[in-house]
Design a protein around this motif. Sequence first.
Motif, short mmCIF file in Angstrom:
data_model
loop_
_atom_site.label_atom_id
_atom_site.label_comp_id
_atom_site.label_asym_id
_atom_site.label_seq_id
_atom_site.Cartn_x
_atom_site.Cartn_y
_atom_site.Cartn_z
N PHE A 60 0.64 -1.01 0.03
CA PHE A 60 -0.15 -0.33 -0.13
C PHE A 60 0.60 1.42 0.42
O PHE A 60 2.17 1.34 0.56
CB PHE A 60 -0.71 -0.07 1.23
N LYS A 61 0.62 2.20 -0.60
CA LYS A 61 0.63 3.97 -0.34
C LYS A 61 0.54 4.45 0.44
O LYS A 61 -0.91 4.58 1.31
CB LYS A 61 0.83 4.22 -1.66
N LYS A 62 1.96 5.60 1.32
CA LYS A 62 1.00 6.05 2.49
C LYS A 62 0.00 6.67 2.10
O LYS A 62 -0.15 7.60 1.23
CB LYS A 62 2.05 7.15 2.58
N HIS A 136 -6.05 5.27 8.18
CA HIS A 136 -5.27 4.90 6.68
C HIS A 136 -3.79 4.70 7.18
O HIS A 136 -2.61 5.34 8.26
CB HIS A 136 -4.92 6.84 6.54
N ALA A 137 -2.88 4.05 6.21
CA ALA A 137 -1.16 4.23 6.15
C ALA A 137 -0.62 5.33 6.55
O ALA A 137 -0.33 6.67 5.88
CB ALA A 137 -1.08 3.11 4.95
N PRO A 138 0.19 5.26 7.55
CA PRO A 138 0.95 6.35 8.36
C PRO A 138 2.31 6.26 7.15
O PRO A 138 3.15 7.06 7.14
CB PRO A 138 1.54 5.68 9.51
N ARG A 162 -0.78 -6.00 12.11
CA ARG A 162 0.74 -5.14 11.82
C ARG A 162 0.88 -4.75 10.17
O ARG A 162 0.90 -5.64 9.50
CB ARG A 162 1.13 -6.60 12.41
N ILE A 163 2.00 -3.90 10.55
CA ILE A 163 2.23 -3.35 9.16
C ILE A 163 3.65 -2.89 9.07
O ILE A 163 4.32 -2.21 10.00
CB ILE A 163 1.59 -2.33 8.45
N ILE A 164 4.59 -3.00 8.08
CA ILE A 164 5.50 -3.03 7.79
C ILE A 164 6.37 -1.93 6.68
O ILE A 164 5.72 -1.80 6.14
CB ILE A 164 6.55 -4.42 7.48
#
Length: 246
Positions: A60-62, A136-138, A162-164
């Motif tokens: 994913f994108k920020k 939303h993705a940080p 959990r996102i990396i």
Amino acid sequence: MISTKPMIKLSVFFATFMVSIASVYAEETVVRLVPHQETVLSAAMEGRIITLPFKEGEAFKKGDLLLGFDCIYEKSQLEKAQAVSKAANKKHQVVAGLKKFKTTTDLEIELAALEAAKAKADEKMMIATVRKCSLHAPFDGKVSTLDVQPHQFATPGTKLMRIIDDTALNVEFFASSHLTPYLNVGQEFTLHIVETGTQHQSRIIRLGADIDPVSHSIKVVATIIGEKQGLMAGMSGQISLLKAKP
């Protein structure tokens, strides 16, 4: 007559070299690759999950929407708060405008202003609540693990995912405390990756602030120099750190 001076110099150099080699030894240390950034997202509100666009392993994108709650009630409450705030503000303007006709008092104007301020505060509170309805993705990254499913009900604090950010990988390891004098920021070493069998040059970028009193070790963080293709967070490896013999 053959001069013996070159042979003497060579012997001295060789002896010095052997002493240097004999005075140090390599200590094998296990390391692991970790993502540049990682975080666990948790629910900040109570609600039913209706949007979960990314699966485990997907990128994913920020700024992308990672999760959405059913917030019909919260959004309707926001619309109500906005209407109340608009009405209170209008009332304050009207009451304040009557002062020039001397048909109102300063107290009535002040009470109308306070009513408008309260309504505005309620509106801001609902705006903050509605913002919790979506995550939303940080940063740019990937979903590592998903801990919830669509239509699942979550409460505040529920672990969601959990996102990396694996666009860059760090090397982390714990070195024995007796190696501390031989570790420096900027120091380079060769990393052997177990899963791929490849070797990568790495450089220390950060040392721990203190030594763990239980394990008698210090945390070391390094970065891989050059090619990183085929490497993934979670891979393990080995390095050799030189230390003087006691």
